[in-house]
Motif scaffolding. Structure first.
Motif, PDB file in Angstrom:
ATOM      1  N   HIS A 241      43.303  38.262  40.596  1.00  0.00           N
ATOM      2  CA  HIS A 241      42.946  38.470  39.053  1.00  0.00           C
ATOM      3  C   HIS A 241      44.296  38.639  38.035  1.00  0.00           C
ATOM      4  CE1 HIS A 241      38.821  37.526  36.833  1.00  0.00           C
ATOM      5  NE2 HIS A 241      39.792  36.907  36.171  1.00  0.00           N
ATOM      6  N   ASP A 265      32.811  37.839  36.508  1.00  0.00           N
ATOM      7  CA  ASP A 265      33.168  38.806  37.177  1.00  0.00           C
ATOM      8  C   ASP A 265      32.583  39.947  37.680  1.00  0.00           C
ATOM      9  OD1 ASP A 265      34.969  40.465  38.699  1.00  0.00           O
ATOM     10  OD2 ASP A 265      36.754  39.822  37.609  1.00  0.00           O
ATOM     11  N   HIS A 281      45.485  43.364  39.426  1.00  0.00           N
ATOM     12  CA  HIS A 281      44.421  42.991  39.132  1.00  0.00           C
ATOM     13  C   HIS A 281      43.431  43.421  38.380  1.00  0.00           C
ATOM     14  CE1 HIS A 281      41.783  43.518  43.201  1.00  0.00           C
ATOM     15  NE2 HIS A 281      42.342  44.418  42.619  1.00  0.00           N
ATOM     16  N   ASP A 350      35.854  34.847  38.516  1.00  0.00           N
ATOM     17  CA  ASP A 350      36.228  35.716  39.875  1.00  0.00           C
ATOM     18  C   ASP A 350      35.295  35.257  40.763  1.00  0.00           C
ATOM     19  OD1 ASP A 350      36.264  37.554  41.555  1.00  0.00           O
ATOM     20  OD2 ASP A 350      37.521  38.920  40.480  1.00  0.00           O
TER      21      ASP A 350
END
Length: 422
Positions: A241, A265, A281, A350
């Protein structure tokens, strides 16, 4: 005949793109990405060992010397290694690493490798412009999603498998077990809907000693290169990410203002500096908000959030929706309207936003997540002009159930493509 023509067979095995990089020293560097077949790798392995190839390399050296006479050449040094950057009038850029202690064998390998990359750039140097021109010629296209792989995994705090995700996602997109239609009926094999410009050569660039400050700029410039070719819009395949920061930065800078971000996410990824890494990330959205690249940031699916994550969310005015209240928030989240008064909407997915029952192939398994249909309802009902998106954190090394998570990631890409293309 140009000496490079002798490597036509090798060059055919490469998929390359040239991207401008802005170094701190204001030197323009180029990166060429090469996906090699086994035959090419074997050929490179023999380079420098065969006397005939040494002679060919010498011929190439002479030919390149002639080119340099009419080229702009800049040299930058780092860690005892010199990078010679040669910008040709045709727009090609050749990077040659020179070091006093490099053996003739290694020098030959590098020379042959870069020459083959140069040859491929000659064959495909206008890949993105050609794709854009094709779409303009077809007509009726306002926006077309364009896949850009960013195989970066070293900023992950746990596992680095997401670096291997882009080719697995592509493979799943075109897998014969399904068809090429999105749920609303758009056909992915129509170039007006989806194109592919290849990958940013992350590992090759890192192998040259480029550190994260410049690497993030490489990613940003790669995204801008896609956006320069109307009507292409970047749909980025991660990667961990951390890539969202340079991608969002590029989108905002290219469009000339902030965007609204929908971020799905399990984690808020908004630590100030996770484990001492500004580019972790787990810190990407802190960098985005600090830079002023987003007006609104909506984070959906959260179920692994610390006190710092909540404090950072308050600091930046983030709208955080946790799974423990999802049933209450569902109606609002399935009827979002974003992007008014800004440059558009950016969507970052994500894969671990999903419950691991749907997507076990992730680095950070967090039970209690969204169902796949929950995610599609949020995306499909979203009102707003989606100008770019990413799908990140799929880890093929953990995708042990017959490539299930790869198919999930591919389906996300399909439906985001439908959202972007017009």
């Amino acid at each position: 005949m140009s000496p490079l023509c002798r490597w036509r067979g090798w060059g055919a095995h490469f998929v390359a793109a040239v991207v401008a990089i802005d170094c701190p020293s204001a030197v323009a560097v180029a990166a060429a990405q090469a996906r090699r077949t086994r035959a090419t790798r074997e050929a490179l392995g023999r380079a420098g060992e065969d006397e005939g190839e040494k002679k060919q390399a010498a011929t190439l050296e002479a030919w390149l010397g002639e080119l340099e006479a009419d080229a702009t050449t800049l040299v930058v040094g780092e860690h005892g290694v010199e990078y010679k950057l040669i910008a040709f009038s045709s727009g090609w850029v050749l990077i040659r690493r020179e070091h006093a202690r490099v053996t003739p064998k290694m020098d030959t390998k590098l020379l042959l490798c870069f020459c083959m990359l140069l040859f491929t750039c000659n064959a495909r140097k206008v890949q993105k412009p050609i794709l854009a021109e094709l779409l303009r010629a077809l007509g009726g296209v306002k926006a077309s999603a364009s896949l850009l792989g960013v195989p970066l995994g070293h900023n992950s705090s746990f596992l680095q498998g997401p670096a291997f995700a882009p080719p697995r996602i592509r493979e799943a997109i075109w897998c014969g077990s399904t068809n090429s239609s999105t749920e609303e009926g758009k056909e992915l094999n129509d170039p007006r809907v989806l194109t592919d410009v290849g990958d940013v050569p992350i590992q090759e660039i890192r192998d040259c000693g480029v550190e994260d400050d410049r690497l993030m700029h490489v990613i940003s410039e790669s995204v801008k290169a896609v956006m320069e070719e109307e009507p292409l819009r970047p749909l980025v395949l991660g990667g961990d990410h951390s890539i969202s920061y340079p991608v969002v930065r590029a989108v905002s800078e290219k469009l000339g203002g902030p965007v609204d971000i929908l971020h799905l996410d399990a984690h808020p990824d908004i630590y100030d500096c996770f484990e001492g890494n500004n580019y972790s990330h787990a810190s990407s959205f802190a960098r985005i908000m600090e830079g002023g690249y987003a007006r609104r940031l909506l984070q959906v699916g959260l179920r692994s959030i610390t006190k710092e994550g909540r404090d950072q969310g308050k600091r930046f005015g983030v709208e955080q929706y946790e799974m423990r209240t999802f049933s209450k928030d569902r109606e609002k989240l399935e009827n979002l309207k974003l992007g008014e008064g800004v440059k558009g909407v950016y969507v970052s997915v994500d894969v671990d936003c999903l419950d691991p029952a749907f997507a076990p192939g992730v680095s950070h398994i967090e039970p209690g997540g969204l169902s796949f249909r929950d995610v599609l309802n949020i995306l499909q009902n979203l009102q707003g002009d989606v100008v770019a998106a990413d799908v990140v954190e799929f880890n093929p090394q953990r995708d042990t159930v017959d490539g299930m998570t790869a198919m999930v990631a591919a389906k996300l890409v399909r439906e985001l493509t439908a959202k972007i293309s017009k």
